[in-house]
Write a protein that holds these residues in place. Structure first.
Motif, PDB file in Angstrom:
ATOM      1  N   SER A 151      50.179  45.923  46.567  1.00 47.43           N
ATOM      2  CA  SER A 151      48.972  46.424  45.928  1.00 47.43           C
ATOM      3  C   SER A 151      48.451  45.393  44.937  1.00 47.43           C
ATOM      4  O   SER A 151      49.231  44.672  44.312  1.00 47.43           O
ATOM      5  CB  SER A 151      49.259  47.733  45.192  1.00 47.43           C
ATOM      6  N   CYS A 152      47.140  45.371  44.816  1.00 47.38           N
ATOM      7  CA  CYS A 152      46.470  44.494  43.850  1.00 47.38           C
ATOM      8  C   CYS A 152      45.499  45.380  43.079  1.00 47.38           C
ATOM      9  O   CYS A 152      44.458  45.781  43.618  1.00 47.38           O
ATOM     10  CB  CYS A 152      45.750  43.377  44.566  1.00 47.38           C
ATOM     11  N   ALA A 153      45.857  45.698  41.847  1.00 49.78           N
ATOM     12  CA  ALA A 153      45.043  46.585  41.028  1.00 49.78           C
ATOM     13  C   ALA A 153      44.247  45.775  40.019  1.00 49.78           C
ATOM     14  O   ALA A 153      44.769  44.847  39.395  1.00 49.78           O
ATOM     15  CB  ALA A 153      45.931  47.597  40.317  1.00 49.78           C
ATOM     16  N   SER A 193      41.708  45.566  36.596  1.00 47.61           N
ATOM     17  CA  SER A 193      41.269  46.209  35.363  1.00 47.61           C
ATOM     18  C   SER A 193      40.266  45.288  34.686  1.00 47.61           C
ATOM     19  O   SER A 193      40.337  44.076  34.805  1.00 47.61           O
ATOM     20  CB  SER A 193      42.451  46.496  34.433  1.00 47.61           C
ATOM     21  N   TYR A 210      44.998  46.338  49.147  1.00 43.60           N
ATOM     22  CA  TYR A 210      46.365  46.398  49.669  1.00 43.60           C
ATOM     23  C   TYR A 210      46.593  45.321  50.724  1.00 43.60           C
ATOM     24  O   TYR A 210      45.654  44.844  51.371  1.00 43.60           O
ATOM     25  CB  TYR A 210      46.621  47.768  50.312  1.00 43.60           C
ATOM     26  N   LYS A 260      40.032  53.558  43.853  1.00 41.39           N
ATOM     27  CA  LYS A 260      41.221  53.254  43.055  1.00 41.39           C
ATOM     28  C   LYS A 260      41.175  51.839  42.494  1.00 41.39           C
ATOM     29  O   LYS A 260      42.117  51.411  41.823  1.00 41.39           O
ATOM     30  CB  LYS A 260      42.482  53.435  43.901  1.00 41.39           C
ATOM     31  N   ASN A 261      40.095  51.122  42.821  1.00 38.61           N
ATOM     32  CA  ASN A 261      39.954  49.749  42.333  1.00 38.61           C
ATOM     33  C   ASN A 261      41.159  48.895  42.735  1.00 38.61           C
ATOM     34  O   ASN A 261      41.680  48.092  41.931  1.00 38.61           O
ATOM     35  CB  ASN A 261      39.766  49.717  40.810  1.00 38.61           C
ATOM     36  N   THR A 262      41.580  49.077  43.967  1.00 36.82           N
ATOM     37  CA  THR A 262      42.819  48.457  44.443  1.00 36.82           C
ATOM     38  C   THR A 262      42.629  47.906  45.857  1.00 36.82           C
ATOM     39  O   THR A 262      41.932  48.510  46.671  1.00 36.82           O
ATOM     40  CB  THR A 262      43.976  49.479  44.442  1.00 36.82           C
ATOM     41  N   ARG A 264      41.077  47.981  51.330  1.00 36.49           N
ATOM     42  CA  ARG A 264      40.717  48.232  49.946  1.00 36.49           C
ATOM     43  C   ARG A 264      40.381  49.701  49.759  1.00 36.49           C
ATOM     44  O   ARG A 264      39.903  50.362  50.675  1.00 36.49           O
ATOM     45  CB  ARG A 264      39.552  47.343  49.523  1.00 36.49           C
ATOM     46  N   GLU A 323      49.555  42.503  40.762  1.00 36.40           N
ATOM     47  CA  GLU A 323      50.167  42.781  42.054  1.00 36.40           C
ATOM     48  C   GLU A 323      51.446  43.603  41.853  1.00 36.40           C
ATOM     49  O   GLU A 323      52.129  43.465  40.840  1.00 36.40           O
ATOM     50  CB  GLU A 323      50.539  41.486  42.796  1.00 36.40           C
TER      51      GLU A 323
END
Length: 123
Positions: free
Chosen positions: A21-23, A25, A80, A76-78, A72, A6
């Motif tokens: 933001s929540c990215a 991986s 919000y 960006k694989n994110t 979402r 986050e």
């Protein structure tokens, strides 16, 4: 390694806005339901909102309806959380979490969690 991170928290005055933001991986967010939770000092973790893989959303905290919006960006694989008209009672650590199952406002539904980001609303 599967990870959620986050960002975007900070200090803001009442009435102000922040976008969290929540990215992700190590995995594809689009395959999961993603929830936002928050935890204020001395209180239990509270479900705020959740977004489905399809983009549909559900809110769990009545106090944020009309003010917070989850979205979402799969490219960006994110995910919000846009927070507007912030109030002092919104002060908390905000967490994102991923669920292989359904969306819900319950902590136990989610398998993966980020470390949280602090949001402080104060003048």
């Amino acid at each position: 390694q599967l990870q959620l991170v986050e960002s975007g928290g900070g200090l803001v005055q009442p009435g102000g806005s922040l976008r969290l933001s929540c990215a992700a991986s190590g995995f594809t967010l689009a395959s999961y339901r993603i929830g936002w939770f928050r935890q204020a000092p001395g209180k239990e973790r509270e479900g705020v909102s959740c977004i489905f893989s399809s983009g549909g959303t559900v809110n769990y905290a009545d106090s944020v309806k009309g003010r917070f919006t989850i979205s979402r960006d799969n490219a960006k694989n994110t995910v919000y959380l846009q927070m507007n008209s912030l109030r002092p009672e919104d002060t908390a650590v905000y967490f994102c979490a991923a669920s292989r199952g359904a969306c819900s406002g319950y902590v136990s539904t989610y398998q993966y969690w980020g470390q949280g980001t602090q949001v402080t609303v104060s003048s």
